[in-house]
Design an enzyme around this catalytic site. Structure first.
Site, mmCIF file in Angstrom:
data_model
loop_
_atom_site.group_PDB
_atom_site.id
_atom_site.type_symbol
_atom_site.label_atom_id
_atom_site.label_comp_id
_atom_site.label_asym_id
_atom_site.label_seq_id
_atom_site.Cartn_x
_atom_site.Cartn_y
_atom_site.Cartn_z
ATOM 1 N N CYS A 1 26.149 -12.133 -10.992
ATOM 2 C CA CYS A 1 27.083 -12.331 -12.106
ATOM 3 C C CYS A 1 26.836 -11.235 -13.126
ATOM 4 O O CYS A 1 25.726 -11.065 -13.611
ATOM 5 C CB CYS A 1 26.830 -13.706 -12.715
ATOM 6 S SG CYS A 1 27.792 -14.005 -14.193
ATOM 7 N N GLU B 1 26.866 -21.852 -9.717
ATOM 8 C CA GLU B 1 27.840 -21.408 -10.722
ATOM 9 C C GLU B 1 29.248 -21.365 -10.123
ATOM 10 O O GLU B 1 30.229 -21.635 -10.806
ATOM 11 C CB GLU B 1 27.431 -20.026 -11.233
ATOM 12 C CG GLU B 1 28.290 -19.508 -12.370
ATOM 13 C CD GLU B 1 27.947 -18.060 -12.708
ATOM 14 O OE1 GLU B 1 26.783 -17.801 -13.076
ATOM 15 O OE2 GLU B 1 28.835 -17.180 -12.572
ATOM 16 N N THR C 1 26.599 -17.908 -20.097
ATOM 17 C CA THR C 1 26.299 -16.805 -19.202
ATOM 18 C C THR C 1 26.225 -15.489 -19.972
ATOM 19 O O THR C 1 27.143 -15.145 -20.700
ATOM 20 C CB THR C 1 27.407 -16.708 -18.139
ATOM 21 O OG1 THR C 1 27.497 -17.971 -17.488
ATOM 22 C CG2 THR C 1 27.112 -15.630 -17.133
ATOM 23 N N CYS D 1 34.944 -12.318 -8.602
ATOM 24 C CA CYS D 1 33.653 -11.635 -8.453
ATOM 25 C C CYS D 1 32.885 -12.153 -7.243
ATOM 26 O O CYS D 1 32.132 -11.409 -6.614
ATOM 27 C CB CYS D 1 32.813 -11.805 -9.711
ATOM 28 S SG CYS D 1 32.406 -13.535 -10.058
ATOM 29 N N GLU E 1 21.517 -17.518 -17.990
ATOM 30 C CA GLU E 1 22.289 -18.455 -18.791
ATOM 31 C C GLU E 1 21.408 -19.052 -19.871
ATOM 32 O O GLU E 1 20.196 -19.078 -19.737
ATOM 33 C CB GLU E 1 22.905 -19.550 -17.904
ATOM 34 C CG GLU E 1 24.303 -19.127 -17.458
ATOM 35 C CD GLU E 1 24.648 -19.465 -16.024
ATOM 36 O OE1 GLU E 1 25.799 -19.760 -15.768
ATOM 37 O OE2 GLU E 1 23.746 -19.422 -15.181
ATOM 38 N N CYS F 1 33.126 -11.161 -17.945
ATOM 39 C CA CYS F 1 34.522 -11.601 -17.846
ATOM 40 C C CYS F 1 34.821 -12.742 -18.790
ATOM 41 O O CYS F 1 35.963 -12.913 -19.213
ATOM 42 C CB CYS F 1 34.883 -11.957 -16.415
ATOM 43 S SG CYS F 1 33.715 -13.038 -15.646
ATOM 44 N N TYR G 1 36.673 -15.731 -10.885
ATOM 45 C CA TYR G 1 35.759 -15.942 -9.766
ATOM 46 C C TYR G 1 36.099 -15.054 -8.571
ATOM 47 O O TYR G 1 35.532 -15.191 -7.492
ATOM 48 C CB TYR G 1 35.630 -17.428 -9.448
ATOM 49 C CG TYR G 1 34.644 -18.049 -10.416
ATOM 50 C CD1 TYR G 1 35.002 -18.265 -11.744
ATOM 51 C CD2 TYR G 1 33.334 -18.311 -10.049
ATOM 52 C CE1 TYR G 1 34.088 -18.746 -12.659
ATOM 53 C CE2 TYR G 1 32.413 -18.806 -10.958
ATOM 54 C CZ TYR G 1 32.793 -19.015 -12.258
ATOM 55 O OH TYR G 1 31.872 -19.477 -13.162
ATOM 56 N N HIS H 1 39.742 -17.801 -16.403
ATOM 57 C CA HIS H 1 38.345 -17.739 -15.973
ATOM 58 C C HIS H 1 38.216 -18.188 -14.514
ATOM 59 O O HIS H 1 37.311 -17.737 -13.815
ATOM 60 C CB HIS H 1 37.471 -18.579 -16.896
ATOM 61 C CG HIS H 1 36.034 -18.159 -16.868
ATOM 62 N ND1 HIS H 1 35.646 -16.835 -16.837
ATOM 63 C CD2 HIS H 1 34.881 -18.875 -16.835
ATOM 64 C CE1 HIS H 1 34.324 -16.764 -16.793
ATOM 65 N NE2 HIS H 1 33.836 -17.987 -16.772
#
Lengths: 485, 485, 485, 485
Positions: D100, D446, D191, D298, D257, D104, D296, D292
C-alpha cells in the site's frame, strides 16, 4: 417370503387403482405410461438388486421383528453398520439407475416413526408404537414401497397452519369418527408417489397447541378413495413419447414427482401414528429430515454416472489425454467423494435412540445435505465443460436415422475413425439428460430442495454446533478468563 | 508405567543433548527457549490429556503387544474404532492447543511401518517385523514422541535420487558396517523435531533398483551424534521474545519446524526397518501418506478455535446479531464440519492389512487432505471478514500498558461499555495469530503442503477411483454396448 | 433506406429458399415453424429496437463508408465508444429477449475481416480489403443478418486439417475455377443460421502451409445451392409444439443452432476474402474470437432476466423479505455486474488497428469470456435455490386449465391470497426455461463453449499476460538482481 | 514548481513535528525509524514516478484551477480518461511497491469534497466550495500528501453518534469560536498517516439532525497540536529491526496504519468544509467510498508482484513446466485481470457531477471492491500452493550467513545447480511477506475492510441495482401483465 422380485413389484402396481392425472387427463394405465414407466423401472431396481448375491449385504437386512430376511428399504436401523450400509445402498442405486429411485423417503419415514411413536408413548402412555410395529411388520412381509409425505403447500409462509387464509394449506383432520379420522389437504413434491403401495403422512413443521389439528401422522394404501395424484412436469419429459430412445439420454430410468391431494380421506385408527400430540411434530420433522438428508447419498451414485459419462465424452471427442481434461475428471471425483464422506460420516457417527432405532448424527447429516445443494452443480458444470458444445447442438435421433441427412450426421460428428458417431451422440444425450433434462431435476434441483432447502440445513447447523465450547477454547488460548466481562 | 505425565515429558526432553541452531546460533537450552517453548507445551498436551478421565477413551488405548494401557499416539490401530478415535483425538488436541501439536507424524510412521515391515518379510523372508515390534514395545513402554521424517530436499525435481547432481539430496546409506549402517542426507520441514525423543526415517518417493541405496528406513534417538537441527522461521515468531503476551495471540501454544541434517550418522541394525528393498519404498510412502492425510483431522479442531474466536470478535465488536454475521458463522461451521466428515469417513471405511494393522481408506484420506488444502483458507478469510480491520491496525500491548497512550487505546477501542478493551484486543490477536501469524503456518500453509502438496493428492485420487466402473454404468444407461467400439 | 423493420426482416426471410432439416424431415416453412419461430422473434428484436428512439444511440451507428445511419450490427467499430456501445447493446438485447438473439456473430466476423483483409493486402498486395468493403456496403445498405461460421467438425483433435482421415473434417477448397472456387465441409454449432441472409465462413484454427487449402474465408447468401442446414435439438424444444404457452417459460423468444453442410458449394471470387494465405488464419481466429468473447455481454442481460425472475419467485413464494433471500439476490447481482465489468473493460481498453477498425483488448476479452463460463452457472444455481422445488414438480398448463384438476392446482399452489397461481407458475417456468430448458442452452452451455471453450481462453490468457514484467517487479522487491542466476 | 521529487518529499517530512507513539514510546525520528521507513519509501514512489517520462501520462495531470502540471494524486478528475488513468496509476504503483503506497485516500477525499462542497453551497448558499478550491490549490502547488480520515471508532454499533455512551466515539465539534472550531474524537485505521502533510477529516456515516455536531469535515496540517498518532502493529513488523534484509521479503517497501487521536484540536474556519449540514454526511461518505473502492485497483498491481513471485518460485523449485503449475499461474492471472476489469469499468462508466468533477460509477465501484474482498485471498492461496512448504519452514537469513550451518542451508535448499539458494530464499520470503507478513495486511485484510467491509458493499449493490427493471423484463417474457396481481 418377504422380498418381491422386480416382476412381482410391477404386477403389484397393476393391481392398484390410483387416480392419476397428467396433462389435464386421467391416466388409465399408470404402469405402462411412457413418461412414468422409467420411474417404475428405477424403483423396481430396488427389488431386483436385493436378489443379487453380490449386493445381498447392502440391499437386504434381517428384520428385528420377525427375524426374516427383508429388503433394507423396509428395515429399521439396528446399529451403526445398518446406517453405513444405507448410505452405500443409496450410492449403489444412484449409480445403477442414474436417477432418483424414489424408495428412500418411505424408509426414512418408517425409521423416524419408530423413534417418535415410542417417545410419544413414553410421555403420554399411548399405544402408537405397537400400532406402528404392526404396520411395519405388514410393510416388511409384503415388501411394500411407501411414499413418505411431508411437504405441505404451506400457503403464506409467514403464518402458522391455523392462521392460514385457506386452512387446507396444511394437511389436517377435519372430522373424528369412532373408527378413525377424516383428513383434508395436500402434499407437494411427492417423489415416486404413483409407484408406491402406501403413503405415510407426517407434519411438515414444528407446531404449537393452536395447530394441533395439523399434528397428525398416518399411513394409507396409495389407492384409498379421495387420494388424487397430479403429475409434475420435468424438463424434456415428452422426449419419452417420441418413439426413439437415444434422445432420452438415460434410455432406461427416470423419476417423477406429483402433487397428492387428500380430498376428505378416511383413515382408520390402526393406521394413525400421531394425533394432536403437537409437541412431537417438530421431533418427527427433525428425525425424518436427518435420515432423509443422509439419503442424498444417492447423488454420489448419480455423480459416478456423470463422471463416467464425462470421461467417455472426452474419449469419444478424442481429448481424454489432455492434461486439463484429466484434471477436471480428478476434480469431479474429488467433489463426488467429498459428498460420499458426508453420508458415511453422519452414519458412522450415529447413535441409539430410546426405541432401539439407530439415528444418524443430525449435524453431519445436515452438513452432508448442504454440500449436496452445491457440489452436484459444480460437477454438472465440469461435465458440460468436458462434453463440449455438441451436447446442446446435436440433431435428433431421427436425423441420424434419416436416409437424407443421416449420412451428414455420421460423417461430420465422427471424431475418431474407430468410434461410432451414434455412441458419441448417446453419451452427449446422457450428459444432457443429467445436467439439463429429466435427470437434472433429480441431480440438481431436487438436490437443492429435496429433504429441505439449503436454508433449512443452515438453521439446523446453527442449532447443532456447540458454539459455547468453541468460544471457551478460544478464550483460553488468548488469555480471556471465562467470567471476566 | 507406560504413560508419562506432561511434567515427566518435559523433564525427559531436558535430558536430551540435541544440536539445535536458530538465527545462526546454537541453542543451549531448547526446552526453555521462548520461541520453542510453546511448541513443547503443545506436545506436552498429548501427555496431559491422556491422564484426564474424560478423554481416556480417546487419548489412550490398550497395547496389542503388551496389553498395557498406552498413549494412543504410540498405538497400532487394531480396528475401525481405533481409526475413528484417532481422528477425534486430532480434533480434540487441535481445539485445545489451537496449533500443530506435532505428535501424529510419529504415530503415522509407526503404523505404516507395522504394515510394510510385515509385507517385506512375507516377500523376502527378512526379520524387519520382529525388529519393528521390539522397537514399538520400547516406544510404547517409554511413551516416547517420535518424529516421522520423510521429506527429502529433492534437489532437481525432474531427476530420480541416483541421478541428482548432489547425491545427498535424498537421504542414503553411504557405508555398510557389521554393526549397522552410516547414513547421509537431510529431511526438511520436520514438525516438532526438537520436541521428539526419536526420529523415524522413511524414503519420500517410490523407487526403482538404481535408487536402492536410498530405499532405507530406520529409527534413532533424536540426539544421536551427527544429527543437526536448524530451526525454521515462522511469521511473527519473534513476538514470543517481546516480554508481553497479548500480542502473541495464542499465549500458550505453538508449533515449529526444522531442517534435520544427517551428517554421516550411524544406525545399528536393530534400528533398521528397510534396507534396499526398493520395491517397498512406494508402499511405505503411500501408507504413511494415507495415515498422515487423515491426521489433518487436527485442523478441524483449530477451525473450532477460529470459529469460536470469530464469534467472540463479533460479540466484542457488538455485531453478533447481524444476519450476515450469523450466516458467516454458519458457513464457517459448515465448512469445518465438512472437513470433519472427511477424516471420519476415511477411518470408518478403513480395512485390515495382512499384519493385522487397520489402514484408512486411501482414496477418502486423500480427498480429506485435499479439502484441507482449501477449506481452512476460506474459514480464515471469513474470520477476517468478521474480525474487522482492527485485527491488523491494532497498536501493541505495550501501547495498551503505556501510561501515556494506554488511555486512548482503552477509550477508543472499547466497543461495548460492559466489555474490556483488552479482551477485544486478545481476540483480535488470536485471529491474527491463526490467519497471519505463527499459527497460520500450521492452519494454512502446512494444511496446504503437509502430508503432501495438493497435486500429490490429485494424483492419488486419479489412481484410486474406479473410472472403468463409472464408465460401465454410464454406457449401460445410454445404451452403449461395452464391446462396441 | 439502410435499416429494415422487424416486419421487413421477417418478410425478407420468407423470400429465402433454405434447405433445412429437423427431426429427419425437410422444413417447408422455416419462418413459421413453432420451434424456430421464437428464435426468429429474438433476432427480429435487433431490427425492432433500432427504430426505437430511446435505444438509437446504442442500436444504431453511422457507417464510416456511406455516412448513412445503420444498424450497429452491421457497423465497423470506429472508436472506443463504439466498442463500449456494442457491449451495452448485447446486455440490452439479452435482457429484452432472455435468450441468444444470434446476430453478434456476423458483426464480429465483419469486424475481424475488416482488420485481416487489410493486413493480408499490406503483406501480399492482394485486393481483399476492397472486396470486403464492397461486401460490407451491401450488408449495411440491405441491413442483412450474417451468420459467422467458424467451427469445423475437427475430426481427430490431435491432427492438423491436412492429416485428417476424412479430409472434409475441416472446410476446404476442392476446386478452383476462373470465376471462383468450390468448397466442401461443414460448420457446426451455427447459431441463428436459418435466420440469416448471409453466411460468412472463416477458418477455425491457426494453420501452416500444408493446410493452405483450408485457409479460406468467404461469404455467401444463406440459400446458395449445396448449403444444407440440420437443426440441433434443445432441452424442452418440443414444448413449443404443445399448443399452450405457459410451459415454455419464455413465451416469446428462443435461439437455435444448426449443423451447416457445404456439399460442393460454388463461391464467386468477389465473395472470397482469404485464399490460402495460411499465415493469416491464426490472426483471423484470434481477432474474431476476441470480438466474440466480448459479445458474451449478452449473458449479463439474460442474467438481468434471471435475477428479476428470482426476485419475483421470492415475492410469489412470499419470502422476499427473508434475509437469506435478499442476500442471494445481492450475490446474483454482484456476480452479474462482475461479468458486466469484463465486457465494458475489454471495450474501454480497445485500440486502433492498421485498417482503422477498433479492436477490443484481447486479454480482457478472454478474461471476460472465461468468467462467462463460470458465473452464469452460479447465478443459475442461486435462482434455483430461490425458486424452490416447485420449479421442477409443477404440473402442466393443461392441468391448470383442466376442469377436473385445475381447481386443485389453483388452490394448493397459491402462496398469497392476493397473487395469482398462474403467475407464480409462469415465473417458475421462466426460471426452468433459463436454467434447464431451451434458454439454458444459451445461458449455460453456450456460455461455456460459445466463442471458444474455457481452455481456449486459458491458453490466450497465458499468452497475453506479461509474465516477465511481473517477474521483474517481484525480483526487484526482494533483492534479486535480474542477471544473477 | 508544483511537483516534489522523492528526495524533497522526504525532506518535507523531516520538517514536520508529529506526535507519534509506537510500542508505548514516542518516536523522535519518524522518517528514519526502521519499521516506518519502508512505508515512507512506498509513498515517495508516488513522487518519484511522476518525474519519469514513461509514466508522465499516468502519473501527472494538468490542474483545472491553475493549468499547471501536477501530480495526479492532487488532481480533480475532469473526464473519463482521468478516472481510467487513476485506476492504471494504482496498478502501476501496486506493482512497483508490492504494498500500500498510502496516497490515494487523500486524492479520494479531495475529489469527494469537490463534489459535496459544491452541492452544499447550491442548497445552503454557503461558501465551502471556494474555501475548498483555495485549499486544493495549496495542496496542488505544494504537492502535498493528504491523509483522508473517515473511520470513527464507532463504539456501540447499534447506536447513532449522539446516543453513544462515550460521545467521543464519533469525532465531533466540542466548541465553536470566532476563528474556528475545536474538535475531539479519533479516526482509526489511518493508512499512511505519519507520512502525510495534511489530514482531511470526514464523517463516517449518514446522519440525522440529532447528530449534527458530528457532521463536520475539515483539513489540518498533520502536526497540528493535539493530534496524536499511535502506530498499529503488523504481522512480522519487527523483522525490519533485525539488521538483515532477506527475511523481510519486500526489502524496500511497506505500509502502516495508525490510530489518530484528536485531543481538542483547533480548526480555523478556512479549513472547514462541512459544518453541521448533516444531510450531506451520507453523500460525502458515498462519494468518498465509491472513489476509494475504485482505488483498490492497487491490489491488481500487488497481484502482479505475487504472480511474478509465484512464477519465480516455480522456476527456483524446478517445477515451472508442470501442467498443474502452469494452470495455477493462468488462474492467478485470470483472477487478477478480473479485478482489473472492475476498476477499469467503474471508471469507464463514470459521469460528470454538477461541480464538474467526474465521478466513478457507484454500482461498479462497489462490485469491484467486493471482488477485492475475495479474489486476493484465492490468489494468495494459489501462490502458497506453488511456493511449497519451504515458505514457512525456511531458516533465517542469519542461518544462511552462519559459518556453522550456512553450508547446510546452501547445500540442502539448492534445487537447481545453476540457481542460487539465496535467491530461492528471497522469493520464498517475498511470498511469505505478501501472504502472511506485513504486506498481507495490505493485500488481504485491508482488501477485506479498507474502503468499507464486504457488507457495506453488499448494501450499496442492493441499493444501486435496478431490480424493478429486471422484474419488468422477466414478467414480459413469461407473460405476466405488469398490473395484474
Amino acid at each position: 417370503m418377504a422380498m418381491m422380485t422386480a416382476k412381482e413389484y410391477e404386477e403389484s402396481l397393476r393391481r392398484l387403482n390410483l387416480e392419476v392425472y397428467m396433462f389435464g387427463k386421467r391416466i388409465d394405465n399408470v404402469v405402462d405410461h411412457p413418461i412414468i414407466r422409467p420411474s417404475m423401472n428405477a424403483l423396481a431396481k430396488t427389488y431386483e438388486l436385493a436378489h443379487r448375491p453380490e449386493f445381498e449385504d447392502i440391499m437386504t437386512a434381517t428384520s428385528h421383528i420377525t427375524g426374516n430376511k427383508i429388503n433394507r428399504f423396509t428395515h429399521i436401523h439396528q446399529n451403526i453398520q445398518d446406517l453405513v450400509k444405507k448410505s452405500k445402498m443409496g450410492r449403489l442405486l444412484g449409480r445403477e439407475t442414474g436417477c432418483c429411485f424414489q424408495r428412500c423417503v418411505g424408509m426414512d419415514a418408517l425409521n423416524a416413526l419408530s423413534i417418535v411413536t415410542f417417545d410419544i408413548d413414553a410421555k403420554h402412555g399411548t399405544k402408537y408404537y405397537d400400532r406402528f410395529i404392526n404396520y411395519l411388520k405388514y410393510v416388511q412381509e409384503k415388501d411394500l414401497t411407501c411414499d413418505g409425505a411431508m411437504t405441505d403447500p404451506k400457503g403464506d409462509r409467514g403464518l402458522p397452519p391455523h392462521k392460514q387464509p385457506d386452512p387446507d394449506h396444511y394437511l389436517r383432520v377435519v372430522k373424528e369418527r369412532d373408527d378413525g379420522i377424516v383428513v383434508r389437504g395436500a402434499k407437494a413434491h411427492q417423489t415416486g408417489a404413483v409407484n408406491s403401495h402406501e403413503i405415510i403422512v407426517m407434519p411438515t413443521i414444528a407446531m404449537r397447541e393452536a395447530d394441533k389439528d395439523y399434528a397428525i401422522s398416518f399411513a394409507l394404501p396409495s389407492d384409498t378413495p379421495g387420494i388424487i395424484y397430479i403429475m409434475g412436469r420435468q424438463s424434456c419429459d415428452t422426449r419419452k413419447l417420441e418413439g426413439g430412445h437415444l434422445d432420452q439420454g438415460n434410455i432406461l430410468y427416470g423419476g417423477h414427482e406429483a402433487l397428492v391431494v387428500f380430498d376428505d380421506v378416511f383413515v382408520p385408527w390402526d393406521r394413525v401414528f400421531m394425533y394432536k400430540e403437537f409437541e412431537f411434530a417438530g421431533q418427527l420433522v427433525e428425525k425424518f429430515a436427518a435420515y432423509h438428508r443422509q439419503s442424498y447419498a444417492c447423488k454420489v451414485g448419480v455423480g459416478d454416472v456423470l463422471i463416467g459419462a464425462a470421461q467417455l465424452a472426452a474419449e469419444y471427442n478424442g481429448v481424454a489425454r489432455a492434461s486439463h481434461i484429466k484434471d477436471k475428471i480428478v476434480e469431479m471425483n474429488h467433489l463426488n467423494e467429498t459428498l460420499y464422506c458426508g453420508c458415511i460420516a453422519c452414519a458412522s457417527e450415529g447413535h441409539k435412540e430410546p426405541s432401539g432405532t439407530y439415528s444418524v448424527n443430525t449435524l453431519l447429516a445436515n452438513v452432508h445435505k448442504h454440500n449436496v445443494t452445491r457440489i452436484p452443480y459444480e460437477i454438472s458444470r465440469l461435465s458440460q465443460d468436458i462434453a463440449g458444445g455438441l451436447m446442446v447442438t446435436l440433431p435428433s435421433e431421427k436425423d441420424l436415422r434419416s436416409p437424407v441427412v443421416g449420412k451428414w450426421i455420421n460423417k461430420y460428428f465422427r471424431a475418431h475413425s474407430g468410434l461410432s458417431t451414434e455412441n458419441r451422440m448417446r453419451i452427449m444425450r446422457l450428459i444432457e439428460n443429467l445436467t439439463l433434462g429429466t435427470a437434472a431435476v433429480g441431480y440438481l434441483t431436487e438436490s437443492m430442495h429435496g429433504a429441505g432447502s439449503p436454508q433449512a440445513q443452515r438453521i439446523m447447523i446453527a442449532r447443532k454446533v456447540n458454539l459455547e465450547e468453541k468460544k471457551r477454547a478460544a478464550k483460553k488460548l488468548c488469555g480471556i478468563s471465562e467470567s471476566e466481562d
